[in-house]
Design a protein around this motif. Structure first.
Motif, short mmCIF file in Angstrom:
data_model
loop_
_atom_site.label_atom_id
_atom_site.label_comp_id
_atom_site.label_asym_id
_atom_site.label_seq_id
_atom_site.Cartn_x
_atom_site.Cartn_y
_atom_site.Cartn_z
N ARG A 150 44.78 52.84 25.52
CA ARG A 150 45.20 52.24 24.25
C ARG A 150 46.70 51.94 24.25
O ARG A 150 47.51 52.82 24.49
CB ARG A 150 44.89 53.22 23.12
N GLY A 151 47.04 50.69 24.00
CA GLY A 151 48.45 50.32 23.90
C GLY A 151 49.14 50.14 25.23
O GLY A 151 50.33 49.86 25.29
N PHE A 152 48.40 50.28 26.33
CA PHE A 152 49.03 50.11 27.63
C PHE A 152 48.84 48.70 28.16
O PHE A 152 48.86 47.74 27.39
CB PHE A 152 48.51 51.17 28.61
N VAL A 153 48.64 48.56 29.45
CA VAL A 153 48.77 47.25 30.10
C VAL A 153 47.93 46.15 29.47
O VAL A 153 48.45 45.11 29.04
CB VAL A 153 48.42 47.37 31.60
N SER B 30 43.95 27.42 37.98
CA SER B 30 43.05 28.55 38.23
C SER B 30 43.64 29.50 39.24
O SER B 30 43.46 30.71 39.11
CB SER B 30 41.65 28.10 38.66
N LEU B 31 44.35 28.97 40.23
CA LEU B 31 44.98 29.87 41.19
C LEU B 31 45.94 30.81 40.48
O LEU B 31 45.94 32.02 40.70
CB LEU B 31 45.75 29.07 42.24
N LEU B 32 46.77 30.23 39.59
CA LEU B 32 47.76 31.06 38.90
C LEU B 32 47.07 32.05 37.98
O LEU B 32 47.44 33.23 37.94
CB LEU B 32 48.72 30.18 38.10
N PHE B 33 46.04 31.59 37.27
CA PHE B 33 45.36 32.45 36.32
C PHE B 33 44.73 33.66 37.02
O PHE B 33 44.99 34.81 36.68
CB PHE B 33 44.29 31.66 35.57
N PHE B 34 43.91 33.38 38.06
CA PHE B 34 43.24 34.49 38.73
C PHE B 34 44.20 35.31 39.58
O PHE B 34 44.04 36.53 39.70
CB PHE B 34 42.05 33.99 39.55
N GLY B 35 45.21 34.64 40.12
CA GLY B 35 46.24 35.38 40.84
C GLY B 35 46.94 36.37 39.93
O GLY B 35 47.18 37.52 40.29
N PHE B 36 47.19 35.92 38.69
CA PHE B 36 47.85 36.79 37.70
C PHE B 36 47.01 38.05 37.46
O PHE B 36 47.50 39.16 37.54
CB PHE B 36 48.04 36.01 36.40
N VAL B 40 48.19 41.91 38.18
CA VAL B 40 48.69 42.67 37.03
C VAL B 40 48.44 44.17 37.09
O VAL B 40 49.37 44.95 36.90
CB VAL B 40 48.17 42.06 35.71
N PRO B 41 47.21 44.61 37.38
CA PRO B 41 47.01 46.07 37.40
C PRO B 41 47.92 46.77 38.40
O PRO B 41 48.48 47.83 38.10
CB PRO B 41 45.55 46.21 37.80
N VAL B 42 48.08 46.16 39.58
CA VAL B 42 48.93 46.78 40.59
C VAL B 42 50.39 46.67 40.18
O VAL B 42 51.17 47.63 40.32
CB VAL B 42 48.69 46.12 41.97
N PHE B 43 50.77 45.53 39.64
CA PHE B 43 52.16 45.32 39.25
C PHE B 43 52.58 46.33 38.18
O PHE B 43 53.65 46.94 38.27
CB PHE B 43 52.33 43.89 38.73
#
Lengths: 344, 292
Positions: A150-153, B30-36, B40-43
């Motif tokens: 909640r509230g994170f990424v 689409s490349l940018l969208f799916f690349g993002f 994101v989780p790792v970043f």
């Protein structure tokens, strides 16, 4: 290993000694010597446990129960598997994973089509999307617990897009969305690998075909429909079928992220708990056997499907096949020539 | 496979039709969208790993850290989870499993592809069938066998078990071996070589690409394996890299700056290997998949 055998052969000058040094004897020797280790391992860690599993599924027992204290209960464990809500009901969750797997396939196919042709930064994006496949399961669990908190990424990003953070659900607790959250994780992790497979398949199609099509003025969709899809349909179908058995045995994401809490326990997560936490080994074995039977059935259907559907379909694009065969023959000829050159 | 890499499909950039331009826009969007979403989780994890405790509590999770050189979380995660030991364990397991798998797998492939004997097809089918059995389900009874052998909580027990459940590399070896002409064997026999010499001096060197592929696939699998490692190596000193992350469950459950650092340490070796041999990994994935 062969050295000691040869010595043995020299010592005993009997018929056996002569036979063992003959071609046939040598062949038998090498067959036995090379297969004994892998076959022992295969039997000890795959087929023996499999037999034990079938046997245990008829008993009521714990891991520590001595052999004479095990209670034979007949089909009771199997009846329980179908009766208990938490067992067979958990298979319904596979539907989520099947939908996810189909989305993943479509997405992978789409991205593979883009990345097979020249695009700027193509390799970079390919690596970016593939890399999650190389992260270990527990790390993925932590990454996504953090991501969905909640509230994170995830909430932060949605807030950037204009969503009100107050109205967002608890991604891992709310039963309306938590299975989808886990499925999304699974897609995130495996879609890159799928994509790399498809890229490999698309690349193995003769490049001249694409050039010819472009010269004829075909657009991307037509190229996809007329060239790419027919030539990689085998691997696509294979992946669709694999995704069905994969969804039935979905385990990792719920196990590492929620540990099956709040209605996210898939069949194997429940089985794992029954086996190793509540130690109902008999019931867990029955669960495993039931799912294995389903998986075998799916695989059998797949074999039949390939045998009958693709045999008919292949005759349709004869010209493409013929072309491929010709190219293959040419390549083989070139290779043979090269090899001759090396040998000479 | 090597020919495949060279023939990167060329797209002639000749004329831009409206449809073509629209497609290019969609392509990059689409490349940018799916690349993002891929990054994101790792970043977010990387960003958090560089924050100190106060900063982690007070700033948004996506805010960049003040100090990109704050490695204190990494040091702390490394010592709390005893990751030095875990790296050593993972390394030992990986080397042993890879060596055994390659030797045993190539030998099996040699025998199965070069000799006709009753049971040849049966053995192949046994491996095919074994590949269908999900490992998690099998562990219910493998656990029993492991404990009766006293293999639980011993590194060697885990290593032997990991060698035994190896199907994909055997497939790769068989496939590759079938593409090596038998005339090579025949001429060696005429020259007086015995079967061991044919395997060791002629075929094994030729199998090198397949060995690399199998090692990459198997290596990634062994390095990331956590379910069996968790089941059979519960002793703290026996944790592998993947299971050492379990240390962070419980008391440190909400100190994500520390956890993220641990997570990054755990996948750093995989990242380095990936950056160094992308090509082999991609082609390995493709080869491993068409085993059927």
């Amino acid at each position: 290993m062969t050295g000691t055998m040869e010595q043995e052969g020299k010592r005993s000058r009997s018929g056996f000694g002569r036979w063992i040094r003959s071609r046939q004897g040598q062949q038998l020797l090498i067959i036995v010597a090379f297969m004994i280790i892998p076959l022992t391992l295969l039997i000890v860690f795959t087929y023996f446990p499999f037999g034990e599993m079938v046997k245990f599924s008829f008993y009521k027992m714990k891991y520590a129960t001595p052999i004479d204290k095990r209670k034979f209960v007949g089909w009771q464990n199997y009846i329980d598997v179908f009766r208990r809500d938490d067992c067979f009901g958990a298979l319904k969750l596979s539907l989520y994973y099947m939908v996810g797997a189909l989305i993943q396939l479509v997405l992978a196919l789409y991205m593979a089509t883009i990345l097979s042709f020249k695009v700027k930064g193509g390799n970079f994006f390919k690596g970016l999307m593939f890399f999650p496949f190389l992260i270990n399961g527990i790390a993925i669990g932590f990454i996504f617990k953090f991501f969905y908190t909640r509230g994170f990424v995830f909430d932060t990003i949605l807030a950037w897009c204009g969503f009100n953070p107050e109205n967002l659900p608890y991604w891992l607790k709310d039963q309306a969305v938590n299975n989808w959250s886990l499925v999304a994780t699974s897609v995130w992790r495996y879609f890159g690998q799928n994509m790399v497979l498809f890229i490999g398949a698309i690349m193995s199609v003769d490049a001249e075909l694409y050039e010819a099509a472009e010269l004829d003025g075909a657009n991307k969709w037509q190229i996809f429909k007329a060239i790419i899809l027919p030539s990689i349909k085998t691997i696509v179908t294979l992946n669709i079928i694999l995704s069905i058995t994969g969804s039935l045995s979905a385990f990792e994401q719920p196990y590492v992220i929620t540990n099956g809490a709040n209605g996210t326990g898939t069949y194997f997560v429940i089985m794992n708990q029954i086996a190793h936490t509540s130690q109902k080994v008999g019931l867990a074995c029955a669960m495993a056997v039931v799912l294995l039977v389903i998986i075998f059935a799916c695989t059998l259907l797949q074999k039949l499907f390939f045998k009958y559907v693709f045999r008919d379909a292949e005759s349709e694009d004869e010209s493409y096949k013929a072309k491929k065969a010709r190219l293959k023959a040419e390549k083989a000829a070139a290779k043979a020539q090269k090899q001759k050159g090396v040998q000479a | 496979m090597s020919t495949m890499d060279q023939t990167k499909i060329k797209k002639p950039h000749k004329k831009y039709t409206p449809g073509g331009i629209a497609w290019i826009v969609i392509e990059y969007a689409s490349l940018l969208f799916f690349g993002f979403w891929a990054i994101v989780p790792v970043f977010s994890c990387v960003v958090t790993a560089f924050k100190n405790a106060d900063e982690y509590k007070s700033t948004s999770v996506m805010a960049l850290p003040q100090n990109w050189l704050n490695f204190s979380n990494f040091a702390k995660a490394f010592t709390t989870a005893n990751m030095g030991r875990a790296f050593l364990n993972s390394f030992i397991v990986m080397i042993c499993v890879l060596v055994v798998s390659v030797i045993v797998g190539t030998q099996l492939a040699y025998v199965l592809t070069r000799f006709k004997f009753p049971g040849n097809q049966i053995i192949r089918n046994m491996y095919l069938l074994a590949s269908l059995l999900p490992s998690v389900a099998m562990q219910v009874t493998v656990y029993k066998i492991m404990s009766s052998f006293h293999f639980v909580n011993h590194l060697y027990g885990y290593i032997i078990m990991s060698c035994g459940t190896d199907v994909i590399s055997i497939y790769i070896f068989i496939q590759f071996m079938e593409n090596i002409s038998t005339s090579l064997d025949e001429s060696a026999i005429i020259d007086g070589a015995n079967y061991w010499q044919i395997y060791w001096k002629i075929l094994l060197p030729l199998l090198k690409p397949a060995v690399v592929t199998a090692c990459i696939l198997k290596g990634v699998g062994v390095y990331n394996e956590y379910y069996c490692a968790n089941l059979y190596l519960q002793d703290k000193n026996l944790h592998t890299i993947a299971t050492s992350l379990y240390t962070f469950v419980g008391p440190m459950g909400s100190q994500y700056n520390l956890i993220c650092a641990g997570v990054i340490i755990s996948f750093l070796p995989a990242l380095i290997v990936f950056l160094l041999c992308q090509k082999q990994i991609y082609s390995g994935m493709t080869q491993g998949a068409v085993k059927g």
